[in-house]
Motif scaffolding. Structure first.
Motif, PDB file in Angstrom:
ATOM      1  N   ILE A 176      29.146  25.008  10.310  1.00  0.00           N
ATOM      2  CA  ILE A 176      30.107  24.876  11.426  1.00  0.00           C
ATOM      3  C   ILE A 176      29.442  24.163  12.608  1.00  0.00           C
ATOM      4  O   ILE A 176      30.034  23.277  13.248  1.00  0.00           O
ATOM      5  CB  ILE A 176      30.632  26.264  11.837  1.00  0.00           C
ATOM      6  N   VAL A 177      28.191  24.542  12.898  1.00  0.00           N
ATOM      7  CA  VAL A 177      27.487  23.906  14.022  1.00  0.00           C
ATOM      8  C   VAL A 177      27.268  22.424  13.759  1.00  0.00           C
ATOM      9  O   VAL A 177      27.430  21.572  14.650  1.00  0.00           O
ATOM     10  CB  VAL A 177      26.151  24.632  14.275  1.00  0.00           C
ATOM     11  N   LYS A 187      29.079  20.423  11.797  1.00  0.00           N
ATOM     12  CA  LYS A 187      30.346  19.710  11.926  1.00  0.00           C
ATOM     13  C   LYS A 187      30.736  19.535  13.390  1.00  0.00           C
ATOM     14  O   LYS A 187      31.180  18.458  13.817  1.00  0.00           O
ATOM     15  CB  LYS A 187      31.450  20.481  11.183  1.00  0.00           C
ATOM     16  N   GLU A 188      30.575  20.599  14.162  1.00  0.00           N
ATOM     17  CA  GLU A 188      30.921  20.512  15.579  1.00  0.00           C
ATOM     18  C   GLU A 188      30.020  19.508  16.302  1.00  0.00           C
ATOM     19  O   GLU A 188      30.470  18.746  17.173  1.00  0.00           O
ATOM     20  CB  GLU A 188      30.791  21.899  16.217  1.00  0.00           C
ATOM     21  N   HIS A 189      28.740  19.514  15.885  1.00  0.00           N
ATOM     22  CA  HIS A 189      27.804  18.568  16.500  1.00  0.00           C
ATOM     23  C   HIS A 189      28.181  17.123  16.178  1.00  0.00           C
ATOM     24  O   HIS A 189      28.166  16.239  17.060  1.00  0.00           O
ATOM     25  CB  HIS A 189      26.385  18.874  16.000  1.00  0.00           C
ATOM     26  N   ARG A 215      31.177  16.069  15.361  1.00  0.00           N
ATOM     27  CA  ARG A 215      32.416  15.747  16.076  1.00  0.00           C
ATOM     28  C   ARG A 215      32.147  15.406  17.533  1.00  0.00           C
ATOM     29  O   ARG A 215      32.702  14.447  18.102  1.00  0.00           O
ATOM     30  CB  ARG A 215      33.381  16.929  15.978  1.00  0.00           C
ATOM     31  N   LEU A 216      31.254  16.176  18.150  1.00  0.00           N
ATOM     32  CA  LEU A 216      30.911  15.891  19.558  1.00  0.00           C
ATOM     33  C   LEU A 216      30.193  14.558  19.699  1.00  0.00           C
ATOM     34  O   LEU A 216      30.410  13.820  20.670  1.00  0.00           O
ATOM     35  CB  LEU A 216      30.043  17.029  20.104  1.00  0.00           C
TER      36      LEU A 216
END
Length: 979
Positions: free
Chosen positions: A556-557, A559-561, A563-564
């Motif tokens: 999750i981290v 993917k979020e990273h 995306r950011l």
């Protein structure tokens, strides 16, 4: 234009014109000589001519003539004798200054005489009207007419000299001296307008010097001497600007000095830098830039402490106190709070300029904006030891205002300190470059700072306070001034307060618990408690169970990273695109502005040129009118003097219109009348003197005769007396000579003996020397004879050798000539023989060609008659005739192929042998083996008339008329022969 054979003639002509009062014509003659192309080489008389030329220009106040002449003289002597140009320019400035001083000494009121705003401006129309309409001829106007023109000419002289010397590397010292004198002129007579123009002229000269770097005599600013001269000039400009209180020009002078330092990448001497920062402190204080004023004082303190070895402890203490008080005088809040974007940009640009002048690099990034601030300055003062050098009163004041929290007693303790500080100051004895220190100038700013500190501390303690109580706590100002100070503090968010005039109360900190002040206190308290708890109970490290609780947290981290990161890249691309569009728009706007500016500048230049031309025309017309008016005035005054002296002449009426022509006519008629009267008087005087002289001579004739007779008697007696004295003296001399002769007669015999002895000795010496001389001469003659004999033999030998060599050369040349002639004849004979052989060959070829042509024609004729002859022949061929033909056909080579001679010979024998062994041909071969005439191909190949080498049959063995048979005279058995 008059021409002169020598420059001295022009000088003599000018002096003659000056003696008769025609200075303008003399100036024109010298001007024509100087500007002539004939005298472009420097000569010593040209220097004398230039001295006289500038004297005339100064006397007549012709600045333009002087400028033209000096420019031409600079061209003449630039590369030959530039010192002559320097002397002429110094003489020119000396004369202009002397004339201006004379005019000044004649005027009693200099301030009224120089009350002109602009020396270059012409007379105003109202002044002209006032001078002609009003009847006032008082002292003020006479002083103005006397002094102002000479000061105008002196100012024009300085401008001319600076313009001539601006690009001359050999006269940099004279350029600097002229600039210094012009600065002193502006300073002495308070000429602010001329000082601004002078600064602009020098600034333009330096800009053009950097712009056009390929000039021949351009000064090198990087050289130490040139740089020192330019710096001295700029510092003198800075001093005069501050003394005249032209602070804008002083600031521009500071920028000029900084630009010059940046241009050469060198730092001036410490003494000059002290003056630089001293003037900078004054400029920043006048412009209310207290922060940069404090930084300038810090730089000045550092320089004095580092380089001034004679600095006393008292002076160092005063400078340190000034630095600390200047830093305290800076406002404790930021003035850019709440400003717009354009105002912030302007403030950044201004701060950058100010900081560059001080020597700091101001970074415009937000995180480094606090580099030049009040807090950093105070911390720097403490770290560099400036605070320790200040006086005790200043130290106490700093500690009280910056570190104490006394909301009720702050002003009561600050006021006596400020009263003591205001009495400190004075001229520094060991720091001559530093201006006089007055600490009292900081008292007002320090009172304002104390008021702000009091309001800030009270706002932390109280929420509401009466206005009367607050006024009593601040004894420096009345409440209206305190209100203004508090309004500025609230505007820049330094404190939060409100004034309620209806309730006569001051409301502090009207926000709730989340106010800035309370939040700060709570944050500080919470941080302190956390630190104490960490010290009492240190935390223990435990293994993290986050991975067990959240097994998919890593994905999750990630993917979020990602995306950011993608969002960040998109945002950055949008920002870059927006910035690019903004840059393009700015460039387009800038280009449009530049085009518009160029168009405006061109229009302005045309307008200025037209106005300048119009002003020149008006000035020329005005000068002509003024000159005519001056001449008419002079004639009128002269006529009035004559009329007063005569007493009988009728004066000119005041209302009568007087022109130059009328005055000249009247003057001419008056001169004619006076001349006639003078002639009559002279005639009468001549007649009177004639009668008087005749009477005098008649009376004096007998007296002269009596005096002459008396003179004769006296001279006769004198002559007899002198003759008697001469006889007596002669007798005495003769008696003395006789006595001397008798005295010397006793040594006569000794004299004769001595003479004979001397003569005999000298005769013997003479004979000896003559014999030695003759012997030496004989030896020299013998030596010379031997040398001549040897020389003659040598010459004879050399000539003999030369004749032998010459004869050998002639024989060799004759032999070579004969050999060349023989070879030429042989070559001619060989060439003639070759030509003859070639001609015979060509003749033979022509004959062969003709025979071949005839043979072909005969063959063609026989070919047409062949069938008829074949019918008449018998049916059976003869064996003897067929065999040779078959052998020849078998031995014949292929057509077109080269066959050597030895093969042709072998072929003939083999053919005869085979002809005896072969059987008789059949009926079908009768045409090839019988008497049938061969074809052209067989005939050429078997007969061998032409081979591949181009051989022909010999014309001495022609082919037979018979086709058959085996005799050697047939075509097939004939042997070809080469050419």
């Amino acid at each position: 234009m008059s021409t002169f054979a020598k420059p001295e003639n022009a000088l003599k002509r000018a002096e003659e014109l000056i003696n008769v009062g025609q200075k303008q014509d003399a100036l024109q003659a010298l001007h024509d000589l100087i500007t002539s192309k004939r005298y472009r080489a420097w000569q010593k008389p040209l220097e004398k001519i230039m001295f006289k030329y500038v004297e005339l220009c100064v006397d007549l106040r012709r600045g333009r003539f002087a400028k033209d002449g000096l420019i031409q003289y600079r061209i003449v002597c630039q590369q030959v004798n530039v010192n002559s140009l320097e002397e002429v320019i110094k003489h020119f400035m000396h004369l202009s200054t002397e004339k201006a001083e004379q005019a000044r000494s004649q005027a009693e009121a200099l301030e009224e005489a120089l009350d002109v705003d602009d020396l270059e401006a012409d007379k105003r129309p109202e002044d002209l009207m006032l001078s002609y309409v009003s009847g006032e001829k008082g002292k003020d106007r006479s002083d103005r007419e006397l002094v102002t023109p000479w000061f105008k000419f002196l100012w024009e002289t300085y401008r001319t000299v600076l313009e001539i010397l601006r690009n001359n590397s050999k006269l940099e010292a004279l350029y600097a001296m002229t600039a210094h004198r012009a600065f002193q002129f502006c300073k002495q007579y308070k000429r602010t307008t001329e000082f601004r123009r002078l600064c602009e002229i020098i600034r333009n000269h330096l800009a053009n010097l950097n712009k056009y770097r390929d000039q021949r005599d351009r000064p090198d600013i990087s050289a130490p001497e040139s740089l020192q001269l330019y710096l001295d000039t700029r510092f003198e400009q800075l001093k005069v600007a501050t003394e005249l209180e032209l602070w804008q020009e002083a600031f521009r002078s500071i920028e000029d000095i900084h630009g010059l330092m940046f241009m050469v990448k060198k730092t001036p001497k410490a003494s000059l830098m002290v003056v630089y920062y001293a003037k900078l402190t004054e400029i920043f204080w006048i412009s209310s830039s207290h922060l940069y004023h404090a930084y300038a004082w810090l730089k000045l303190f550092t320089l004095q402490k580092s380089f001034n070895k004679n600095l006393s402890q008292k002076d160092l203490q005063m400078i340190a106190s000034s630095v600390v008080l200047a830093a305290l005088a800076v406002a404790p809040y930021d003035h850019t709070q709440g400003a717009s974007h354009s105002e912030l940009e302007n403030e950044k640009e201004r701060n950058m300029r100010m900081a560059n002048l001080i020597g700091f690099n101001l970074d415009l990034k937000p995180e480094s904006r606090e580099v030049l601030s009040r807090s950093s300055l105070l911390s720097e003062l403490v770290s560099k030891g400036v605070m320790s050098c200040a006086t005790q009163e200043v130290k106490d004041l700093y500690h009280l205002l910056e570190h104490e929290f006394l909301p009720l007693d702050l002003t009561a303790k600050v006021q006596p300190m400020l009263s003591k500080i205001s009495k400190l100051g004075g001229k520094l004895a060991s720091a001559s470059s530093v201006p006089e220190v007055h600490l009292s100038q900081y008292v007002t700013a320090l009172e304002k700072l104390a008021t702000l500190r009091l309001l800030k501390q009270v706002s932390h303690v109280y929420q509401t306070m009466k206005i009367e109580s607050l006024s009593q706590m601040i004894p420096f100002f009345d409440f209206s001034a305190v209100e203004k100070i508090s309004v500025d503090a609230v505007k820049y968010k330094f404190i939060a307060m409100k004034l309620d005039h209806m309730k006569h109360a001051v409301l502090f900190d009207t926000q709730d618990l989340e106010s800035d002040g309370l939040r700060d206190h709570l944050n500080v308290f919470a941080e302190s408690l956390n630190k104490a708890r960490a010290m009492i109970y240190p935390p223990t490290k435990k293994s993290s169970k986050l991975g067990e609780i959240l097994p998919g947290l890593g994905e999750i981290v990630d993917k979020e990273h990602k995306r950011l990161l993608a969002r960040k890249s998109i945002i950055e691309k949008r920002k870059e695109e927006q910035e690019r569009q903004l840059l393009e728009m700015e460039r387009e706007e800038e280009s449009r502005k530049l085009k518009q500016q160029k168009i405006t500048e061109e229009v302005e230049k045309k307008r200025l040129a037209a106005e300048y031309e119009q002003r020149n025309k008006q000035r020329i017309l005005r000068e002509i009118e003024e000159r005519e008016l001056e001449e008419a005035q002079a004639l009128l005054e002269e006529q009035e003097k004559r009329s007063k002296r005569k007493g009988g002449k009728k004066p000119i009426l005041e209302g009568e219109k007087v022109t130059k022509q009328i005055l000249m006519e009247r003057a001419l008629s008056e001169q004619l009348r006076e001349r006639q009267e003078m002639e009559k008087k002279l005639q009468k005087l001549v007649k009177t003197m004639d009668y008087l002289e005749r009477a005098k001579r008649e009376e004096a004739a007998p007296l002269i005769e009596a005096a002459f007779q008396q003179r004769l008697v006296e001279e006769k007696a004198l002559h007899e007396h002198e003759q008697q004295q001469e006889i007596e003296l002669s007798r005495q001399r003769h008696d003395g000579d006789l006595k001397e002769k008798n005295r010397l007669s006793r040594i006569l015999e000794n004299k004769i003996i001595f003479e004979e002895r001397v003569q005999s000795r000298r005769e013997a010496e003479f004979n000896q020397r003559r014999a030695e001389r003759e012997e030496r001469i004989n030896q020299i003659i013998q030596v010379r004879k031997q040398e001549r004999e040897a020389l003659r033999k040598k010459i004879f030998f050399v000539r003999s050798e030369e004749e032998i060599l010459k004869r050998l050369r002639e024989e060799e040349e004759a032999r070579k000539l004969e050999e060349t002639e023989r070879r030429r004849k042989e070559e001619a004979e060989r060439k003639a023989k070759l030509d003859e052989i070639a001609e015979k060959q060509r003749q033979r070829e022509r004959e062969l060609d003709e025979k071949e042509r005839l043979r072909r024609e005969a063959l063609l004729v026989r070919a047409t008659d062949g069938p008829s002859r074949s019918s008449e022949l018998p049916a059976g061929p003869e064996p003897g005739a067929a065999a040779p033909a078959a052998a020849a056909a078998a031995a014949a080579p292929a057509p077109g192929k080269y066959v050597p001679k030895f093969r042709l010979g072998g072929t003939e024998g083999s053919a005869q042998a085979q002809s005896s062994a072969r059987p008789a041909p059949s009926d079908t071969d009768r045409w090839s083996s019988a008497r049938q005439p061969p074809s052209d191909t067989d005939r050429w190949s078997s007969g061998g008339r032409f081979s591949s080498g181009g051989s022909r049959p010999d014309d001495r063995n022609p082919p037979s008329d018979k086709w058959g048979g085996g005799s050697k005279s047939t075509w097939s058995s004939s042997r070809p022969r080469g050419r």
